[in-house]
Design a protein around this motif. Structure first.
Motif, PDB file in Angstrom:
ATOM      1  N   ALA A 142      26.388 -37.569  43.656  1.00  0.00           N
ATOM      2  CA  ALA A 142      25.488 -37.731  44.839  1.00  0.00           C
ATOM      3  C   ALA A 142      24.640 -39.104  44.757  1.00  0.00           C
ATOM      4  O   ALA A 142      24.218 -39.153  43.468  1.00  0.00           O
ATOM      5  N   LEU A 143      24.123 -39.765  45.807  1.00  0.00           N
ATOM      6  CA  LEU A 143      22.958 -40.458  45.648  1.00  0.00           C
ATOM      7  C   LEU A 143      21.965 -39.873  46.074  1.00  0.00           C
ATOM      8  O   LEU A 143      21.862 -39.176  47.126  1.00  0.00           O
ATOM      9  N   ILE A 144      20.816 -39.803  45.240  1.00  0.00           N
ATOM     10  CA  ILE A 144      19.743 -38.880  45.487  1.00  0.00           C
ATOM     11  C   ILE A 144      18.587 -39.523  45.789  1.00  0.00           C
ATOM     12  O   ILE A 144      18.190 -40.436  44.994  1.00  0.00           O
ATOM     13  N   PRO A 145      17.787 -39.808  47.067  1.00  0.00           N
ATOM     14  CA  PRO A 145      16.464 -40.560  47.307  1.00  0.00           C
ATOM     15  C   PRO A 145      15.319 -39.964  46.734  1.00  0.00           C
ATOM     16  O   PRO A 145      15.358 -38.820  46.328  1.00  0.00           O
ATOM     17  N   LEU A 146      14.644 -40.802  46.412  1.00  0.00           N
ATOM     18  CA  LEU A 146      13.491 -40.540  45.557  1.00  0.00           C
ATOM     19  C   LEU A 146      12.177 -40.137  46.669  1.00  0.00           C
ATOM     20  O   LEU A 146      11.022 -40.202  46.344  1.00  0.00           O
ATOM     21  N   GLY A 147      12.588 -40.326  47.923  1.00  0.00           N
ATOM     22  CA  GLY A 147      11.514 -40.261  49.006  1.00  0.00           C
ATOM     23  C   GLY A 147      11.838 -41.308  50.182  1.00  0.00           C
ATOM     24  O   GLY A 147      12.860 -41.670  50.824  1.00  0.00           O
ATOM     25  N   THR A 148      10.925 -41.882  50.541  1.00  0.00           N
ATOM     26  CA  THR A 148      10.659 -42.848  51.437  1.00  0.00           C
ATOM     27  C   THR A 148      11.195 -44.261  50.919  1.00  0.00           C
ATOM     28  O   THR A 148      11.695 -44.417  49.813  1.00  0.00           O
ATOM     29  N   MET A 149      11.706 -45.271  51.875  1.00  0.00           N
ATOM     30  CA  MET A 149      12.121 -46.436  51.437  1.00  0.00           C
ATOM     31  C   MET A 149      11.037 -47.114  50.592  1.00  0.00           C
ATOM     32  O   MET A 149       9.926 -46.587  50.858  1.00  0.00           O
ATOM     33  N   THR A 150      11.423 -47.918  50.037  1.00  0.00           N
ATOM     34  CA  THR A 150      10.661 -48.801  48.936  1.00  0.00           C
ATOM     35  C   THR A 150       9.407 -49.626  49.723  1.00  0.00           C
ATOM     36  O   THR A 150      10.083 -50.543  50.746  1.00  0.00           O
ATOM     37  N   GLY A 151       8.413 -49.470  49.420  1.00  0.00           N
ATOM     38  CA  GLY A 151       7.094 -50.445  49.852  1.00  0.00           C
ATOM     39  C   GLY A 151       6.824 -51.386  48.696  1.00  0.00           C
ATOM     40  O   GLY A 151       7.238 -51.263  47.517  1.00  0.00           O
ATOM     41  N   ILE A 152       5.580 -51.808  49.259  1.00  0.00           N
ATOM     42  CA  ILE A 152       4.841 -52.707  48.198  1.00  0.00           C
ATOM     43  C   ILE A 152       3.783 -52.449  47.905  1.00  0.00           C
ATOM     44  O   ILE A 152       2.667 -52.484  48.735  1.00  0.00           O
ATOM     45  N   ALA A 153       3.289 -52.084  46.583  1.00  0.00           N
ATOM     46  CA  ALA A 153       1.972 -51.633  46.442  1.00  0.00           C
ATOM     47  C   ALA A 153       1.039 -52.533  45.434  1.00  0.00           C
ATOM     48  O   ALA A 153       1.909 -53.103  44.543  1.00  0.00           O
ATOM     49  N   THR A 154      -0.049 -52.834  45.800  1.00  0.00           N
ATOM     50  CA  THR A 154      -0.754 -54.137  45.007  1.00  0.00           C
ATOM     51  C   THR A 154      -2.229 -53.484  44.771  1.00  0.00           C
ATOM     52  O   THR A 154      -2.679 -52.719  45.710  1.00  0.00           O
ATOM     53  N   SER A 155      -2.871 -54.050  43.901  1.00  0.00           N
ATOM     54  CA  SER A 155      -4.430 -54.026  43.926  1.00  0.00           C
ATOM     55  C   SER A 155      -5.022 -55.289  44.162  1.00  0.00           C
ATOM     56  O   SER A 155      -6.387 -55.047  44.505  1.00  0.00           O
ATOM     57  N   LYS A 156      -4.442 -56.123  44.784  1.00  0.00           N
ATOM     58  CA  LYS A 156      -4.969 -57.213  45.121  1.00  0.00           C
ATOM     59  C   LYS A 156      -5.257 -57.444  46.652  1.00  0.00           C
ATOM     60  O   LYS A 156      -6.177 -57.751  47.312  1.00  0.00           O
ATOM     61  N   LYS A 157      -4.169 -57.228  47.358  1.00  0.00           N
ATOM     62  CA  LYS A 157      -4.144 -57.550  48.973  1.00  0.00           C
ATOM     63  C   LYS A 157      -2.875 -56.887  49.416  1.00  0.00           C
ATOM     64  O   LYS A 157      -2.079 -56.874  48.962  1.00  0.00           O
ATOM     65  N   VAL A 158      -2.996 -56.961  50.679  1.00  0.00           N
ATOM     66  CA  VAL A 158      -1.633 -56.402  51.502  1.00  0.00           C
ATOM     67  C   VAL A 158      -0.875 -57.605  51.605  1.00  0.00           C
ATOM     68  O   VAL A 158      -1.106 -58.739  51.832  1.00  0.00           O
ATOM     69  N   ILE A 159       0.489 -57.288  51.509  1.00  0.00           N
ATOM     70  CA  ILE A 159       1.723 -58.056  51.270  1.00  0.00           C
ATOM     71  C   ILE A 159       2.206 -57.995  52.737  1.00  0.00           C
ATOM     72  O   ILE A 159       3.135 -56.919  53.211  1.00  0.00           O
ATOM     73  N   LYS A 160       2.112 -58.888  53.681  1.00  0.00           N
ATOM     74  CA  LYS A 160       2.689 -58.974  55.017  1.00  0.00           C
ATOM     75  C   LYS A 160       3.734 -59.733  55.036  1.00  0.00           C
ATOM     76  O   LYS A 160       4.888 -59.316  55.863  1.00  0.00           O
TER      77      LYS A 160
END
Length: 329
Positions: A142-160
């Motif tokens: 099986a392929l097991i999802p870890l949750g939601t699709m991957t996003g981008i987390a940072t300590s500096k600013k939003v990555i748009k």
């Protein structure tokens, strides 16, 4: 002398018995990779659902805590040799045996988790992946999802858009991931997960790419401030099984194993839909700013990375996955 030789042979026999792979009817060993929390960990939810079903059908399953049977490399070695029946394993380790599975690494290939599930249901991708792996003694159950699709987390600013990556140092899983982060304009550094909190605290890394639940589970919301819900790719682990063990099962037992996997897959699919909204809300509650990237912003990332797909995976693998994804949108 004869007594000594007899004792040695008895000892050798005992060692061989203990090292032998489990036969049908014996206890099935399943190595976990996360804390036993079915609400936060997809692989535990899958494993518990799977094990409960097998137990209800008369098979014995023992769940081993994370690292109790070794790290990723050790578990892969044990599964390939038939010493461990099932392992929650890293996709990259299976890819080291056959690169076909790396197709799931391709960023922006799938629109969302539902799209990926359709592809798995309506194509023979899993058969093609396992065709190479079973020659090496393992099978992806099986392929097991870890949750939601991957996003981008940072300590500096939003990555748009890729432009926002300028001056940002991103943690990369491996050299391949580092390469495409740099295509988008980020500075990338490969950092083991065990060192990530310290790296974020000290500025060695400004962020990483992961599902929304990861900063919450590992308390990284203390140092990370922004999350871009860009739906870059599914974040996946594997239920990897020993091919020798799987083929050694009786037909009835193999049917139970396959049914257990199907029930566990269904539980995880339902969980990912619920987890998506809950994880993003949890990030906001923890004080992180959550941003959902617009289609035009995502398109800027896609434009830069898609020509490099053949550098991430072999060209024929990229073409196979692109075809499967495009035909099932």
């Amino acid at each position: 002398m004869r007594k000594t030789r007899t004792s040695l042979w008895l000892l050798l026999g005992l060692v061989l018995v203990l090292a032998a792979p489990a036969l049908a009817g014996d206890e099935i060993k399943l190595a976990l990779d996360c804390p036993p929390d079915p609400e936060k960990c997809g692989t535990y939810l899958w494993s518990k659902t799977f094990a409960d079903y097998l137990e209800s059908q008369g098979l014995k399953v023992k769940l081993y805590p994370r690292d109790a049977l070794g790290g990723e490399a050790e578990k892969l070695d044990q599964v390939s040799q038939g010493l461990l029946e099932i392992s929650n394993s890293d996709l990259a380790k299976a890819g080291s045996l056959d690169p076909t599975i790396f197709g799931f690494y391709l960023p922006f290939l799938f629109d969302d988790m539902e799209h990926m599930y359709r592809v798995l249901e309506k194509t023979d991708l899993m058969e093609k992946i396992n065709a190479g792996l079973i020659k090496k003694g393992v099978r992806v159950l099986a392929l097991i999802p870890l949750g939601t699709m991957t996003g981008i987390a940072t300590s500096k600013k939003v990555i748009k858009t890729p432009e926002d990556f300028k001056g940002i140092r991103m943690r990369a899983l491996d050299k391949k991931q580092a390469a495409w982060l740099e295509i988008w304009g980020a500075n990338a550094v490969v950092i083991p997960w065990s060192e990530i909190y310290n790296a974020l605290q000290t500025g060695i890394a400004d962020g990483y790419m992961n599902p929304a639940f990861v900063p919450i589970m590992f308390k990284h919301t203390e140092v990370l401030k922004y999350y871009s819900d860009i739906k870059l790719a599914p974040s996946l682990r594997l239920a990897l099984v020993s091919e020798d063990w799987y083929q050694g099962l009786k037909d009835k037992e193999r049917k139970i194993v396959d049914e257990g996997a199907a029930k566990a897959n269904a539980a995880c699919q339902e969980w990912t839909i619920r987890s998506d909204k809950e994880s993003l809300e949890a990030l906001k509650t923890a004080g992180m700013e959550v941003y959902t990237n617009a289609p035009a912003e995502k398109a800027e990332f896609v434009k830069l990375i898609r020509p490099h797909y053949p550098e991430i995976v072999p060209k024929e693998v990229a073409e196979m996955f692109i075809k499967a994804a495009d035909e099932n949108r």
